[in-house]
Enzyme design. Structure first.
Site, PDB file in Angstrom:
ATOM      1  N   HIS A  74       0.854  -1.198   0.000  1.00 30.47           N
ATOM      2  CA  HIS A  74       0.000   0.000   0.000  1.00 30.47           C
ATOM      3  C   HIS A  74       0.880   1.236   0.000  1.00 30.47           C
ATOM      4  O   HIS A  74       1.740   1.384   0.855  1.00 30.47           O
ATOM      5  CB  HIS A  74      -0.908   0.017   1.231  1.00 30.47           C
ATOM      6  CG  HIS A  74      -2.062  -0.929   1.104  1.00 30.47           C
ATOM      7  ND1 HIS A  74      -3.161  -0.888   1.925  1.00 30.47           N
ATOM      8  CD2 HIS A  74      -2.310  -1.921   0.222  1.00 30.47           C
ATOM      9  CE1 HIS A  74      -4.017  -1.824   1.562  1.00 30.47           C
ATOM     10  NE2 HIS A  74      -3.519  -2.475   0.537  1.00 30.47           N
ATOM     11  N   TYR A 203      -9.591   5.065   7.357  1.00 30.47           N
ATOM     12  CA  TYR A 203      -9.865   5.370   8.759  1.00 30.47           C
ATOM     13  C   TYR A 203     -10.939   6.451   8.761  1.00 30.47           C
ATOM     14  O   TYR A 203     -10.742   7.485   8.122  1.00 30.47           O
ATOM     15  CB  TYR A 203      -8.633   5.953   9.460  1.00 30.47           C
ATOM     16  CG  TYR A 203      -7.535   4.960   9.745  1.00 30.47           C
ATOM     17  CD1 TYR A 203      -6.714   4.483   8.734  1.00 30.47           C
ATOM     18  CD2 TYR A 203      -7.301   4.525  11.046  1.00 30.47           C
ATOM     19  CE1 TYR A 203      -5.701   3.578   9.004  1.00 30.47           C
ATOM     20  CE2 TYR A 203      -6.277   3.622  11.328  1.00 30.47           C
ATOM     21  CZ  TYR A 203      -5.485   3.153  10.301  1.00 30.47           C
ATOM     22  OH  TYR A 203      -4.481   2.262  10.575  1.00 30.47           O
ATOM     23  N   PRO A 295      -4.559  -0.820  18.475  1.00 31.35           N
ATOM     24  CA  PRO A 295      -4.227  -1.236  17.113  1.00 31.35           C
ATOM     25  C   PRO A 295      -4.397  -0.155  16.043  1.00 31.35           C
ATOM     26  O   PRO A 295      -4.088  -0.389  14.873  1.00 31.35           O
ATOM     27  CB  PRO A 295      -5.198  -2.393  16.865  1.00 31.35           C
ATOM     28  CG  PRO A 295      -6.306  -2.205  17.827  1.00 31.35           C
ATOM     29  CD  PRO A 295      -5.752  -1.492  19.006  1.00 31.35           C
ATOM     30  N   LYS A 299       0.847  -0.980  14.962  1.00 27.96           N
ATOM     31  CA  LYS A 299       2.245  -1.027  15.392  1.00 27.96           C
ATOM     32  C   LYS A 299       2.657  -2.272  16.182  1.00 27.96           C
ATOM     33  O   LYS A 299       3.857  -2.537  16.326  1.00 27.96           O
ATOM     34  CB  LYS A 299       2.555   0.206  16.274  1.00 27.96           C
ATOM     35  CG  LYS A 299       2.519   1.519  15.535  1.00 27.96           C
ATOM     36  CD  LYS A 299       3.711   1.651  14.603  1.00 27.96           C
ATOM     37  CE  LYS A 299       3.555   2.791  13.638  1.00 27.96           C
ATOM     38  NZ  LYS A 299       3.884   2.478  12.269  1.00 27.96           N
ATOM     39  N   TYR A 387       3.531   6.220  10.145  1.00 29.91           N
ATOM     40  CA  TYR A 387       2.702   5.088   9.712  1.00 29.91           C
ATOM     41  C   TYR A 387       3.548   4.003   9.033  1.00 29.91           C
ATOM     42  O   TYR A 387       3.405   2.811   9.341  1.00 29.91           O
ATOM     43  CB  TYR A 387       1.614   5.599   8.758  1.00 29.91           C
ATOM     44  CG  TYR A 387       0.430   4.681   8.649  1.00 29.91           C
ATOM     45  CD1 TYR A 387      -0.580   4.702   9.604  1.00 29.91           C
ATOM     46  CD2 TYR A 387       0.319   3.770   7.609  1.00 29.91           C
ATOM     47  CE1 TYR A 387      -1.667   3.839   9.522  1.00 29.91           C
ATOM     48  CE2 TYR A 387      -0.761   2.915   7.511  1.00 29.91           C
ATOM     49  CZ  TYR A 387      -1.750   2.951   8.468  1.00 29.91           C
ATOM     50  OH  TYR A 387      -2.815   2.099   8.388  1.00 29.91           O
TER      51      TYR A 387
END
Ligand SMILES: Cc1cc2nc3c(=O)[nH]c(=O)nc-3n(C[C@H](O)[C@H](O)[C@H](O)COP(=O)(O)OP(=O)(O)OC[C@H]3O[C@@H](n4cnc5c(N)ncnc54)[C@H](O)[C@@H]3O)c2cc1C
Length: 393
Positions: A74, A203, A295, A299, A387
């Site tokens: 991604h 998200y 979550p 990580k 990220y």
């Protein structure tokens, strides 16, 4: 029965299995004890987002053949607030780094296979019950297998046995401080045989609560909903889950969630936990045994592997050169990344979860924070680099 090795490892999760491979590569003997069966650990569904650092290490260890074939790279992530969407392009903001979607159970299958093929002993259904003599040069792990008690003598013990394991509590209580944060919400997560409706994760903040559209493969979707801490699974029929996901993930472009058979459903509380010392005497601990992150930032698994990278290097230095420096700084070296991950996971959690009434002061602050990501390349870059995983920290 008494047996011995250089490094006794408790736990065949991502941390223990990665350590096994790193030690084997350096020619240092170790034995991994795992209280579950091989089948159980290879089918336990958990994380699924691999940072670039984790993939790089698996490449270096030559265990990424299937990951490269089946993992989904991604190059960005979608963030949504009240239906407005922003895409964070990792490539552009992090110099070409990205994340890979590949289920933790697949990682475990690859790591178990590689350990066994390379001659690392992994004892399944071997339950470590006590860790002894950590203040001496020959610590021991007492374990039971097939109803028999055994003692594993080693130079070092590494506790990779997760949050509920025995290693953390084998350190003296006064050798570390604990930090605990319980969030006032949980995640209802599903796995479904449904073609993901998005190529990249979404998200979403919605006035009814947070939703996350993730995936495990081109055919399996992984989706989550924010729910109350005391919520019961029986209140959520499959139809209710899909309807709620559709509402929360909708955007101005009329995004449609693809529905399919739900084959796993669970509610997980959101928690941060960590201790500020990961070593006492000849016992070192790594991964979930020492820290849990919510979550939201993806990580958990990555932090476990990052601890192990440092620990393996420190142990190899000790065995080859007799130099104790890296072992001595292990905790502090890990804690820099762990605190960063705690902060990032906390930031993402508060950015997207509903904590205050829609239209309240807190809501407007949250919305302003979201808008700023779209307005500021610096803020978008901060999110992107955390990220995909900071390289050196
Ligand atoms: C339900 C769940 C869902 C999760 N979802 C996500 C997610 O979506 N994203 C994310 O980033 N992270 C997620 N995580 C976190 C992530 O899976 C962990 O951070 C990761 O597994 C940590 O790896 P580890 O090797 O430190 O510990 P673990 O994977 O927990 O491995 C520890 C191993 O030790 C074994 N063990 C324990 N006690 C003993 C004993 N006494 N003797 C022998 N063996 C023992 C256990 O059986 C286990 O195999 C999730 C965790 C859980 C529990």
């Amino acid at each position: 029965m008494k047996i011995s090795t250089r490094i006794g490892i408790v736990g065949a999760g991502p941390a223990g299995l990665t350590l096994g491979l790193l030690l084997q590569r350096a020619g240092i003997d170790c034995i991994i004890l795992e209280h579950r069966s091989r089948e159980y650990v290879e089918n336990r569904t958990r994380a699924g987002l691999l940072e670039q650092n984790t993939v790089d290490l698996f490449n270096e260890l030559n265990v990424s053949g299937r990951l490269q074939r089946e993992g989904l790279q991604h190059h960005g992530v979608n963030l949504s607030f009240d239906g407005m969407r922003i895409r964070i392009p990792f490539d552009e903001l992090t110099g070409g780094r990205c994340i890979t979607i590949y289920g933790q159970q697949e990682v475990i299958k690859d790591l178990v296979k590689a350990n066994l093929e390379r001659g690392v002993p992994v004892y399944f259904e071997a339950d470590a019950t006590r860790i002894e003599d950590i203040g001496t040069n020959s610590p021991k792990i007492v374990y039971t297998q097939n109803n028999e008690t055994h003692v594993l003598e080693c130079d070092f013990v590494v506790g990779c046995d997760g949050y509920h394991g025995i290693s953390r509590s084998s350190m003296p209580k006064d050798s570390y401080s604990e930090f605990v944060k319980e969030y006032p919400f949980s995640w209802l997560g599903i796995l479904a045989n449904a073609t993901p409706a998005t190529d990249e994760l979404i998200y979403a903040y919605h006035e009814r609560g947070f939703a996350l559209h993730s995936l495990r493969s081109n055919k399996v979707s992984r989706l989550y909903l924010q729910v109350e801490n005391n919520e019961k699974l029986e209140n959520w029929s499959d139809e209710r889950i899909w309807d709620e996901l559709q509402i929360r993930l909708s955007d101005s472009g009329n995004f449609r969630v693809n529905r399919g058979e739900i084959f796993e459903k669970a509610i997980t509380p959101m928690r941060s936990f960590m201790i500020d010392n990961m070593q006492h005497g000849r016992l070192f601990i790594a991964g979930d045994a020492a820290h849990i992150v919510p979550p939201t930032g993806g990580k958990g698994l990555n932090l476990a592997v990052a601890d192990i990278r440092l620990l393996a290097e420190a142990m190899v230095t000790w065995f080859r050169k007799g130099n104790n420096d890296l072992l001595g700084s292990y905790s502090q070296d890990c804690l820099r990344r762990i605190w960063r991950a705690q902060d990032f996971s906390n930031f993402m959690t508060y950015l997207f979860h509903k904590q205050a009434p829609h239209g309240s002061f807190e809501y407007y602050l949250q919305r302003s924070r979201f808008n700023y990501i779209g307005q500021s390349k610096a803020q978008a870059t901060t999110i992107a680099e955390n990220y995909v995983g900071l390289k050196d920290i």
